[in-house]
Enzyme design. Structure first.
Site, PDB file in Angstrom:
ATOM      1  N   SER A 128       0.858  -1.097   0.127  1.00  0.00           N
ATOM      2  CA  SER A 128      -0.004   0.045  -0.051  1.00  0.00           C
ATOM      3  C   SER A 128       0.989   1.221   0.020  1.00  0.00           C
ATOM      4  O   SER A 128       1.629   1.492  -1.015  1.00  0.00           O
ATOM      5  CB  SER A 128      -0.854  -0.135   1.024  1.00  0.00           C
ATOM      6  OG  SER A 128      -2.224   0.828   1.032  1.00  0.00           O
ATOM      7  N   HIS A 170      -4.238  -0.821  -4.421  1.00  0.00           N
ATOM      8  CA  HIS A 170      -5.652  -0.986  -4.292  1.00  0.00           C
ATOM      9  C   HIS A 170      -6.585  -1.039  -5.654  1.00  0.00           C
ATOM     10  O   HIS A 170      -7.436  -0.426  -5.602  1.00  0.00           O
ATOM     11  CB  HIS A 170      -6.454  -0.350  -3.040  1.00  0.00           C
ATOM     12  CG  HIS A 170      -5.703  -0.333  -1.690  1.00  0.00           C
ATOM     13  ND1 HIS A 170      -6.070  -1.458  -0.920  1.00  0.00           N
ATOM     14  CD2 HIS A 170      -4.760   0.343  -1.034  1.00  0.00           C
ATOM     15  CE1 HIS A 170      -4.932  -1.363   0.307  1.00  0.00           C
ATOM     16  NE2 HIS A 170      -4.402  -0.123   0.165  1.00  0.00           N
ATOM     17  N   GLU A 197      -5.052  -5.585  -4.820  1.00  0.00           N
ATOM     18  CA  GLU A 197      -4.662  -6.085  -3.312  1.00  0.00           C
ATOM     19  C   GLU A 197      -4.189  -7.506  -3.445  1.00  0.00           C
ATOM     20  O   GLU A 197      -4.763  -8.260  -4.403  1.00  0.00           O
ATOM     21  CB  GLU A 197      -5.993  -6.010  -2.422  1.00  0.00           C
ATOM     22  CG  GLU A 197      -6.278  -4.558  -2.252  1.00  0.00           C
ATOM     23  CD  GLU A 197      -7.753  -4.331  -1.432  1.00  0.00           C
ATOM     24  OE1 GLU A 197      -8.305  -5.368  -0.837  1.00  0.00           O
ATOM     25  OE2 GLU A 197      -8.033  -3.188  -1.051  1.00  0.00           O
TER      26      GLU A 197
END
Lengths: 324, 324
Positions: A128, A170, A197
């Site tokens: 992330s 994401h 993800e």
């Protein structure tokens, strides 16, 4: 010594079941000899997040896990924290706020030590926020939407472990085509890389090229704006952008892509074993037919009948050739 | 007579403020002479939806609005309903369930009458479900997500007003890259067209080409899979697809795109009026400098000084030439 691999993880990597990505990271860090530095600067829940990764990496076989969590640029000048990175065989950056992470570490001795670790061959991974910061140009923040709109997102400077690129994460789950397209429309020298993800783009240097391999459950989307036609330099605030001629590559696990030449590296075609067995049998039949024609000088119709009888009886070929 | 324009609207078109798209539709239908047939078959709130469009189209100047709402294939064989379409100067299909719409009308006299209306030059518009049904291949349903995954969506047969294409709507708002990419990966002869809300792709025939113009607040996204490399013919259920080499065009209002040749039609470059005025002044200055050099044979440095004095005094050119 070539630079170490980068593992660019799109967030929410599997921690409970197959743990494909984290297992690969621990192995790349040296397995039983691994000394992993976890950088949780991006996260507001620093100690708790470190605890989770500490437990995970030890369970997956790492010898040692240390937390290095500068919270200010002053911390990022602390020689003790820098020394931890110098001893690490693997570096892992957690998720959280990537602008905090880059604002604290980029252009400090601590940030330089991450780059130096990569250059001496150490694996650098991040999920992330920890993925975003690896590119030269970093998505700072921005809203969702498939259509690129002027000023929908902001760019800041990342660590530049991956050259001439901007990474988003994401990607499948948070509808981020728009913001990645906006950035490459304004900066067509960059390659846009969107990571889903529980998916990682693993980048390794091969003969001076950055070669990416995809691991995990989702895909990595590459936007190549080399030949874009765009109005991004003059479009008004919040209006949709013209972004015509961007080449798109969606790459699931197992795909390999040359980021330097911007081309898919194709694998040898996969063969279906059943189809191969069938083809081998047909080939044997044809060879036998040719032998029979040469021996008997009978017509093809009669030969096909003999073959049908052979298959029916399923006798070994050297015997039924004599009784036909 | 060339075929009529198609207006492919991505849903949620503005009904209260500028009404750009609906105004263009009423004008294309003939304005004060318009006789508009509203087809609300897709909608579960048929009469209420018809009421809204009836009020809107009349307010925008249409002479007459009629509701034609077959609810079964039997209805779609009713000569009275078909006759309404034969008299229409504009056809408008509402949103709702596109699979219900296509299942009721495609391949019936009513469906044929929509195609015939288009062919005789009548404008055919549709929003959301009414947009999807216009393509040869129609997205039946499917979930959101940016990454294409095997079987995430289904294709059914549309009316085929737009050849060799598949249309999706609410494109920016509902994260629909994935499903459109899945369809063009499995059917690379199709062009994928994703239309944002309050946005229309207006398609007209020009010299045998389908030329698209974009109207409204969002963008139209075109996915051209002509040169795709994909594993969509063998990927396992629900796994992400390899879709490499798709050419992407994001087209905001004012863009024109040749759907037949799959190329952007570029407009002449826009000129900034301030920049043009400045350039004209520089050009005048240079001409004057050349005249002065020819007349006086003085050096360029002296001439620049004279020019600076002229600008400062802002006298008309024919006078200050004499006093320099």
């Amino acid at each position: 010594m070539p630079a170490g691999p980068l593992m660019i993880i799109g967030g929410a990597e599997d921690k409970l079941r197959k743990r494909t990505i984290l297992t690969e990271f621990v192995e790349a860090s040296g397995g039983p000899d691994a000394r992993i530095a976890v950088i949780a600067t991006a996260s507001s829940l620093g100690p708790e997040v470190v605890e989770v990764y500490d437990a995970l990496f030890r369970k997956l076989g790492a010898a040692e896990v240390v937390s290095v969590r500068p919270q200010s640029r002053e911390d990022a000048h602390d020689p003790e924290l820098v020394a931890e990175l110098e001893k690490a065989t693997g570096v892992f950056m957690t998720g959280g706020n990537q602008l905090k992470l880059s604002a604290v570490v980029c252009g400090t001795p601590f940030g330089d030590a991450i780059v130096a670790a990569h250059q001496r061959g150490v694996v650098v991974a991040g999920t992330s926020a920890g993925a975003s910061i690896q590119s030269s140009h970093m998505v700072a923040f921005g809203g969702p939407g498939s259509t690129p709109k002027q000023r929908m997102t902001q760019v800041a400077a990342g660590l530049g472990l991956l050259r001439s690129s901007v990474i988003d994460q994401h990607f499948d789950q948070r509808n981020r085509y728009g913001r990645l397209l906006m950035i490459v429309s304004q900066s067509p020298s960059l390659l846009g890389i969107g990571v889903d993800e529980d998916t990682a783009a693993v980048v390794e240097e091969r003969d001076g090229h950055e070669v990416m391999r995809v691991v995990g459950r989702g895909a990595v989307t590459v936007l190549d704006p080399s030949r874009i036609v765009t109005n991004a330099y003059e479009a008004k605030r919040s209006s949709p952008l013209l972004s015509s001629g961007v080449v798109l590559h969606v790459l699931p696990a197992g795909s390999r892509f040359d980021l330097t030449d911007r081309v898919l590296l194709t694998e040898p075609a996969r063969h279906d074993p059943e189809e191969a067995a069938e083809l081998a049998e047909v080939t044997r039949d044809l060879q036998r037919m040719a032998r029979d024609i040469a021996a008997d000088d009978v017509g093809p119709a009669e030969l096909r009948r003999r073959q049908a009888r052979r298959h029916h009886r399923t006798e070994p070929p050297h015997q039924d050739g004599a009784t036909a």
